[in-house]
Every structure is written in C-alpha cells, then in structure tokens.
Design an enzyme around this catalytic site. Sequence first.
Site: not given
Length: 435
Positions: A151-152, A155, A253-254, A263, A266, A324
């Site tokens: 799964e990509f 959140e 690119l921030h 994710c 780990k 985030k």
Amino acid sequence: MDICMIGAGYVGLVSAACFSEFGWKVSCVDKDKDRVAALNRSDIPIYEPGLDELLARSIAGGRITFTDEIGPAVKAADLVFLAVGTPMRRGDGYADLSYIYDAITELAPHLNSFKVITTKSTVPVGTSREIERRIRKLRPDADFAVCSNPEFLREGSAIQDFMHPDRVLVGVDDDRAKMVLERVYKPLALRNSPLIFVQRESAELAKYAANAFLALKISFINEISDLCEEVGADVQEVATAIGRDRRIGDKFLHPGPGYGGSCFPKDVSAVIRTAREARTPLSIIEQVQIVNEERKIAMGMRIERTAGGSVRGKTIAVLGVTFKPNTDDMREAPSLTILPLLQERGAVIHTYDPQGRLHGESLLPGVKWFVNVMSACQYVDMVVILTEWNEFRAIDLKILKEQMSGNILLDFRNIFNPKDARRAGLAYFSLGREK
Ligand code: UDX
Ligand code: UDX
C-alpha cells in the site's frame, strides 16, 4: 467478493473502508477487543480525514463488519488481507514480522476453500514465500495462494491515495489469485488506475525502494537547504527550478526538520538490513538515515542558536508536534527528538497541535498543552512552527506578536512570507532562505 481484512490499524481500516465503498463485503478482524468494540459503536480509533463518513456509509449499508473472531471471517472470505503492523524490531532495526506470523497461525485452521492471502503490510523481500511455507506446513491439505500488494497511501490523504492511486502493485505467482485480485481492483482499473502485476519479490522490494527513494529526496533537499543559507540562494526557488524537470519531479522537495512517521524511518532501516544481509549494501540509503537523524538534532540546536545561544529559562511555543499535518500520529515525529533536547537545556515548552495531544501528551512529558495557537503563544520568548497544519497558515502575525513577550518566529516549514513576518514586527527565520 468477500474480503477479510486482518488488522484494523491505519492501512487495514482505510483499505477496508475503501473496498466496502466499492461494494465488496468486508469483515475487519482485529484482536484488540476494545478497538473492535469502539468500531462497532462507529467510534473510529484514528484520525484520518473522510474516514468517519466513509465507514458510516458502509456500516449503514451492511457492507463492513468488525470482529475479533478470525475463524468465521476467514471461512467466508475469497481474499484475506494481512494489514497488521510490521514495526521496527528493538535493537537490530529489522522489520518485526511476529504479528504477521501470529496472524497466519491463527488463520490457517480456517482455510476451508481456495483463498488468496495477500500482504498489505510492508514486509521484507521473501516474506510471501516464507508465509506460504509456514501455511503449507500447518495445513498441507489447504488450497491457497500468497500474494504481495503493498500500500502506498499517505496518512492525512489516505482515502484519496487509495481511490486515485498512481498505480496498484500486485506481486503474484498464481493465475487464479491474479484473477481474484484483478476482480477486486476492477473498480479502480475502470477509472484508469494502472494495475501492475509483477513477481512477488519485486512487489515486496518496490515498496521499500519507493520509500527509500522518497526519504532520499527529502534528505537531499534538506542538505541543499543548508547550502542555500550559506551561499545566499533560496531553497524554494531551487526546488521549483529542479522540480520542473520531469526526470526529477516537484514533489517531496520541501525542506523541514527531518522526515518521521510510521513508514520512512522503519522502512529505510529495514531495507538497509536486508541489503547488508544480501551483501549488497545500500550505501546511499545508509547515509540518508544518518542525515535524517542528524537533521532532527541540528534543528534543536538551531532553535537554541536563534534564541541567542541559550534557551535556559526561556519559554518556547511549538506549533505542531505530529510528524505531518492531518494526522494524530506521533510515530517518529521530529518533535520527539527536538522538544526533549530543548527541555534538557532548560527551556519551558508550550505547545498546540490540532490533533497531536491524544498520543503526544504521554510521549512528551513536561510539555504544557494549549487549546489554540494564541493561548500557547502568550508571553513566550519564541514561536517555532514544527508541523505545517493549514490553520497555522492563517495566523494573524500582528496579533501573534502582540501575544508574545519576545519577537522570534522560527518557521521550520517555510509557511510564511518573510516580508509579512517582518512587517508584523517579528524576527523571522526559516529554512534555506535568507538568514
Ligand atoms: C501498517 C502496515 O501494517 C505496515 O506494514 C506499514 O508499513 C504501515 O502501515 P499500521 O496500519 O499503521 O501498519 O499498523 P497499526 O496501526 O499498528 O495496526 C495494526 C492493527 O492490527 C492493530 O489494530 C492491531 O491490534 C492489529 N493486529 C495486530 C491484529 O489484529 N492481529 C495481530 O496479530 C496483530
Ligand atoms: C509515506 C509514503 O508517502 C507513502 O507512500 C507510504 O505508503 C507510507 O509512508 P506518510 O508517512 O503518511 O507516507 O507521509 P509522507 O507525506 O510521505 O511524509 C513523511 C514525512 O516526510 C513527514 O515527516 C513529512 O513532514 C516529511 N516530508 C515529506 C518532508 O519533510 N518534506 C517533503 O517534501 C515531504
């Protein structure tokens, strides 16, 4: 199509909700009884925009159910997804597969007809084959196939990512299983989302390679950002300029205080271990991990430097502590490194986060929590933006300045315009722009 989703965590719940939205019947199994009871009361244990409404629709329509009993759910299913956590193992940094192996031991007795067993959890390359071997040993008579379907989703935009994926990746070695997966993802294929079928090892490794590459992009721009400050360039301008090159792309690119989350840290760690074991070290990715760890500490030191060399006795308001925005997830958040570092050096920390308090309070002892931006910033010497929640973008900087005792605003997400901040009377500092 009957689906059994094992694990009602982030990935499991979002995937289950989305599959049931397509009209499939989903039984969501979790061994945490409290979690199941809460879900049965329509009390959603995670914060993810849109998930409440989606689940409410499916619950009302009878397309999704929650249970802690694995047997009936597996027996009724054509397709069993494994979406239990695969955290970083303490001490050695490998992926901890114990939840996966527990789950297959529990499901094996219930394989009563052909089942497609598919990992959604991120698992090291070779795990599908190992799952197959273990089930075969437990149930030599069973008819099943093991696939990998990483799964990509991100959140905070997980539903959007599930419903409009750049691609759906399936690792499969069995024709019958391929047909089942084609069918379950048909609603997405009909909307032109590419379905990519590959061998199982490729699917497993692709997930790690994707996350490692994205982590690399972030560490890259963080280093470029530091360089910009020294040579008088502006990182936003550099990022825009290179991002327009389609070979590079303008996403991820921030500059920031380092990547966190459930994710990247780990998965970067796990793929490094896999590669070392295979005697093909990923030296670039090993460096990415080091750069990111150092980044978080460097950002703590930068706060101290900006405060005039010492934070002792100073009060600092930190806005945003989750890794985030649009999540309540605190896993590997940079705040967990930066805030204790400041406290150790004598700072008093005020904080406000729209969702972070639930998990953050126990993880950040000694921090004072507030219910909104302005109360957190009252009488403080300095304000630090650590996570770019949208509501911070609308802060009236003049009013902010009036609340504070000091005048320093340190913006680790570059959400304000330096001119506006200065006009409001603030001493404004951000990343990769004028010092
Ligand atoms: C997921 C993936 O599993 C992980 O591989 C990926 O890298 C990140 O996303 P996540 O959904 O965040 O992990 O995991 P978590 O929130 O820990 O949820 C796992 C759920 O599975 C928990 O609710 C837990 O109670 C449940 N579980 C775990 C079971 O039902 N059975 C088990 O044997 C183990
Ligand atoms: C990530 C992947 O994007 C997703 O495909 C995978 O399935 C799970 O891991 P997630 O961890 O939810 O998703 O968040 P993401 O938006 O990727 O951000 C990860 C971290 O990188 C955050 O701490 C974020 O602040 C940071 N980041 C991201 C940056 O610092 N700069 C960027 O340009 C992008």
